[in-house]
Scaffold this motif. Structure first.
Motif, short mmCIF file in Angstrom:
data_model
loop_
_atom_site.label_atom_id
_atom_site.label_comp_id
_atom_site.label_asym_id
_atom_site.label_seq_id
_atom_site.Cartn_x
_atom_site.Cartn_y
_atom_site.Cartn_z
N GLN A 169 0.84 -1.20 0.00
CA GLN A 169 0.00 0.00 0.00
C GLN A 169 0.87 1.25 0.00
N ARG A 170 0.35 2.33 -0.57
CA ARG A 170 1.08 3.61 -0.64
C ARG A 170 0.32 4.69 0.13
N LEU A 195 21.79 6.87 4.00
CA LEU A 195 20.34 6.97 3.90
C LEU A 195 19.71 6.64 5.25
N ASN A 196 18.56 7.24 5.52
CA ASN A 196 17.83 6.98 6.75
C ASN A 196 16.39 6.60 6.43
N LEU A 197 15.97 5.46 6.93
CA LEU A 197 14.60 4.98 6.73
C LEU A 197 13.92 4.86 8.08
N LEU A 198 12.66 5.23 8.13
CA LEU A 198 11.90 5.11 9.36
C LEU A 198 10.90 3.97 9.22
N ASP A 215 5.88 5.10 1.87
CA ASP A 215 5.72 6.47 1.38
C ASP A 215 5.47 6.47 -0.12
N ARG A 216 4.61 7.34 -0.56
CA ARG A 216 4.20 7.38 -1.97
C ARG A 216 5.38 7.55 -2.91
N ASP A 217 6.39 8.33 -2.51
CA ASP A 217 7.50 8.63 -3.40
C ASP A 217 8.70 7.72 -3.21
N LEU A 218 8.60 6.72 -2.34
CA LEU A 218 9.73 5.82 -2.14
C LEU A 218 9.86 4.87 -3.33
N ASP A 219 10.99 4.98 -4.04
CA ASP A 219 11.24 4.13 -5.19
C ASP A 219 11.81 2.80 -4.70
N LEU A 220 11.03 1.74 -4.81
CA LEU A 220 11.43 0.46 -4.26
C LEU A 220 12.63 -0.12 -4.99
#
Length: 350
Positions: free
Chosen positions: A57-58, A79-82, A277-282
């Motif tokens: 889901q986005r 990079l930092n991911l939450l 997140d909607r803009d996170l490029d997997l």
């Protein structure tokens, strides 16, 4: 015609790692970083996009402009991911994935500039911090950090963590940690080594200090315990980290990667457990993580000075006013390895 030698023994795990396809390496890196819940994303960028991305889901989390965010950071550097985790039980709605409910697990994942090592920082959910305003719902001010999710969803939780740490966030993932049971069973069980005795307040089961083989139900039971474990919620955080590590070891040490059916089950369960997140490029995420190895992932809990701070919001946790900022500075300056060397992690005490 060349025939296969029936007496040939399986290659050791290290050899299998070197020979592994790129997308599988990325998948393993994500397994290590978020306990298999993000595992499906590694495959997304390497040819399996439609099968797994459609299950993720986005949500617009970082697009509100309240969190430092620069797409150019994906080209090079740290990079930092939450990661925000829910803790719903079977039969209960997965409410913690939605605004109005609190997130029980908060993990900050730091990928170093060389992109070959990662640090997973657990932030106690009852940490008493400054939570920014959220319209008419919350006027802003001190509160428990997990209240941010209740007031403004993942977006406010991300803003709160960014303000606390001073770190830019490059992606946010919301995961249903109830899927741990399915994931453990999908990999055939795990072996967890406890430094202390844990007694389940739910089932009455006791795990003495030592190593234990756990199926999905037992692993799920273990990571929920707050009262029958040394350190209370801090013991719970430590047990979550132990289960994450055990899952990673199980994935890299067994034939899971060579079993399409079992691998698909793990990836599907992981993908269905996520909001991102909607803009996170997997694909970019998988590419950034491709060189992370099992032995290069460290776990740490944000330092605290008072676990029973009395506040208007109830009993809370006071983060250490010296060591916690020093850890966040080390993350910002990408020298967390030095901080960990000077601040070795120990299991929670009673």
């Amino acid at each position: 015609m060349v025939t296969e030698n029936p007496r040939r023994v399986a290659a050791p795990a290290t050899s299998r790692w070197r020979a592994m396809a790129g997308w599988k390496k990325a998948m393993i890196a994500l397994v290590l970083m978020v306990g298999v819940l993000c595992a499906g994303l590694g495959a997304v960028g390497f040819g399996l996009k439609q099968r797994y991305e459609g299950r993720v889901q986005r949500e617009d989390i970082l697009g509100k402009g309240t969190v430092p965010h620069d797409e150019r950071r994906w080209e090079s550097g740290p990079l930092n991911l939450l990661l925000l985790g829910s803790d719903s039980r079977d039969g209960e709605p997965d409410q913690a994935l939605y605004p109005g409910q609190r997130s029980d697990t908060i993990m900050l994942v730091h990928l170093n500039a060389g992109r070959d090592a990662a640090t997973v920082v657990s932030i106690p959910r009852d940490s008493y911090v400054d939570v920014p305003a959220a319209g008419e719902v919350w006027s802003g001010g001190p509160n428990k950090i997990n209240a941010a999710f209740a007031f403004g969803g993942a977006a406010l939780a991300a803003e709160t963590v960014a303000k606390l740490t001073g770190l830019p966030l490059d992606g946010v993932l919301v995961a249903n940690f109830a899927a741990v049971r399915k994931l453990v069973d999908a990999v055939g069980g795990i072996n967890v080594c406890l430094p202390y005795t844990v007694t389940s307040s739910d089932t009455g089961v006791t795990w003495p200090a030592g190593c234990h083989d756990l199926d999905g139900r037992a692993a799920d039971d273990l990571i929920r315990q707050r009262h029958g474990v040394p350190g209370g919620d801090f013991g719970r955080i430590h047990d979550q980290q132990l289960v994450v590590r055990a899952l990673a070891e199980r994935v890299t040490a067994t034939s899971l990667l060579t079993s399409p059916t079992r691998l698909d089950r793990v990836l599907t369960t992981a993908a269905e457990s996520l909001i991102v997140d909607r803009d996170l490029d997997l694909a970019d995420l998988a590419l950034a993580l491709r060189r992370v190895r099992p032995e290069t992932v460290q776990f740490v809990t944000a330092p605290f000075s008072d676990p029973n701070l009395q506040t208007p919001a109830g009993s809370a946790v006071r983060l250490d006013e010296v060591r916690a900022p020093a850890l966040f500075t080390a993350l910002r300056e990408d020298r967390v390895a030095q901080w960990l060397a000077a601040n070795p992690q120990t299991p929670p005490a009673n």
